[in-house]
Design a protein around this motif. Structure first.
Motif, PDB file in Angstrom:
ATOM      1  N   ARG A 136       0.836  -1.210   0.000  1.00 50.84           N
ATOM      2  CA  ARG A 136       0.000   0.000   0.000  1.00 50.84           C
ATOM      3  C   ARG A 136       0.867   1.255   0.000  1.00 50.84           C
ATOM      4  O   ARG A 136       0.579   2.227  -0.701  1.00 50.84           O
ATOM      5  N   THR A 145       2.373   1.737  -3.383  1.00 43.24           N
ATOM      6  CA  THR A 145       1.360   2.230  -4.330  1.00 43.24           C
ATOM      7  C   THR A 145       1.123   3.720  -4.151  1.00 43.24           C
ATOM      8  O   THR A 145       1.004   4.470  -5.126  1.00 43.24           O
ATOM      9  N   HIS A 172      -8.270  -2.267  -8.758  1.00 47.37           N
ATOM     10  CA  HIS A 172      -8.568  -1.725  -7.433  1.00 47.37           C
ATOM     11  C   HIS A 172      -7.609  -2.341  -6.419  1.00 47.37           C
ATOM     12  O   HIS A 172      -7.187  -3.486  -6.545  1.00 47.37           O
ATOM     13  N   GLY A 173      -7.268  -1.578  -5.397  1.00 47.98           N
ATOM     14  CA  GLY A 173      -6.394  -2.085  -4.361  1.00 47.98           C
ATOM     15  C   GLY A 173      -4.933  -1.831  -4.677  1.00 47.98           C
ATOM     16  O   GLY A 173      -4.586  -1.339  -5.754  1.00 47.98           O
TER      17      GLY A 173
END
Length: 241
Positions: free
Chosen positions: A3, A6, A189-190
């Motif tokens: 995360r 990203t 997504h994610g």
């Protein structure tokens, strides 16, 4: 960790993209080739960021042929919309009409060599798309289309959109199918994650085939990595009790 990677990637990518896209009008003063070189700056920036922030590597299987071709590629992520511009040698790209309406970016895409595809697939829209593609072919440009029409998740294999067969007939160019698995590391997504992306350049398919034949061969070729992954999972699965 993924995360955070990203977030860092997105922060740097969008901050650096703004001045690149906003300065396209300056390049446009010097013609389309200058715009293409300008687009390469954006694509190479994307390449550096995905390598060194996201830890993604690209493995290319097969060779991109020299000359003018009609490339038909799988579409799983935004990733390939930039990467294939470098890998395939500046092809003009079929884009959705909605993308051409994005302020500034849409204008830049058309200067690069965008070909508008209309979801309604009216006769007039198809004729306009074919005229634009033929004009770019006359400039010596290859054409790139995502024939399934939109991004799909790994494993999804929707039928080809009707515009592909129309362009195949109108352009009379050999088709080079491109399979890829970008969605495994670059989900819609994610968080994105590190890993190896495979891009496979398929065998060239000659022009002039009947619609059913060309659609079947292209659909099979661009989905080959999905099929191989499914077959591998089946082989590795433990036997039923």
């Amino acid at each position: 960790m993924n995360r955070l990677r990203t977030i860092l990637f997105a922060t740097f990518f969008y901050i650096l993209s703004v001045p690149i896209v906003m300065s396209v009008p300056v390049s446009a003063l010097f013609g389309r080739r200058a715009v293409i070189r300008h687009a390469h700056v954006w694509a190479r920036m994307h390449r550096l960021l995905y390598r060194y922030i996201m830890g993604v590597r690209v493995r290319v299987e097969g060779q991109v042929p020299a000359g003018t071709y009609f490339f038909a590629a799988k579409h799983q992520a935004m990733f390939e919309t930039l990467e294939l511009q470098l890998l395939l040698g500046d092809p003009a790209m079929v884009i959705k009409r909605e993308l051409s309406r994005i302020p500034f970016w849409g204008w830049a895409a058309m200067r690069y060599g965008g070909i508008i595809a209309d979801r309604e697939a009216s006769a007039g829209a198809l004729r306009s798309m074919m005229r634009a593609a033929k004009a770019l072919k006359a400039e010596g440009r290859s054409i790139l289309i995502y024939p399934e029409g939109t991004r799909v998740a790994p494993g999804e294999q929707p039928p080809l959109q009707s515009g592909f067969a129309g362009l195949y007939r109108a352009l009379a160019l050999p088709v080079v199918p491109v399979a890829l698995d970008t969605g495994l590391v670059w989900p819609k997504h994610g968080p994105k994650r590190p890993g190896v992306v495979t891009i496979r350049i398929g065998e060239t398919i000659p022009p002039g085939l009947p619609r059913e034949a060309i659609e079947a061969r292209v659909h099979d070729a661009i989905n080959v990595l999905d099929r191989e992954r499914r077959d591998y999972r089946m082989v590795q699965a433990p036997p039923a009790a």
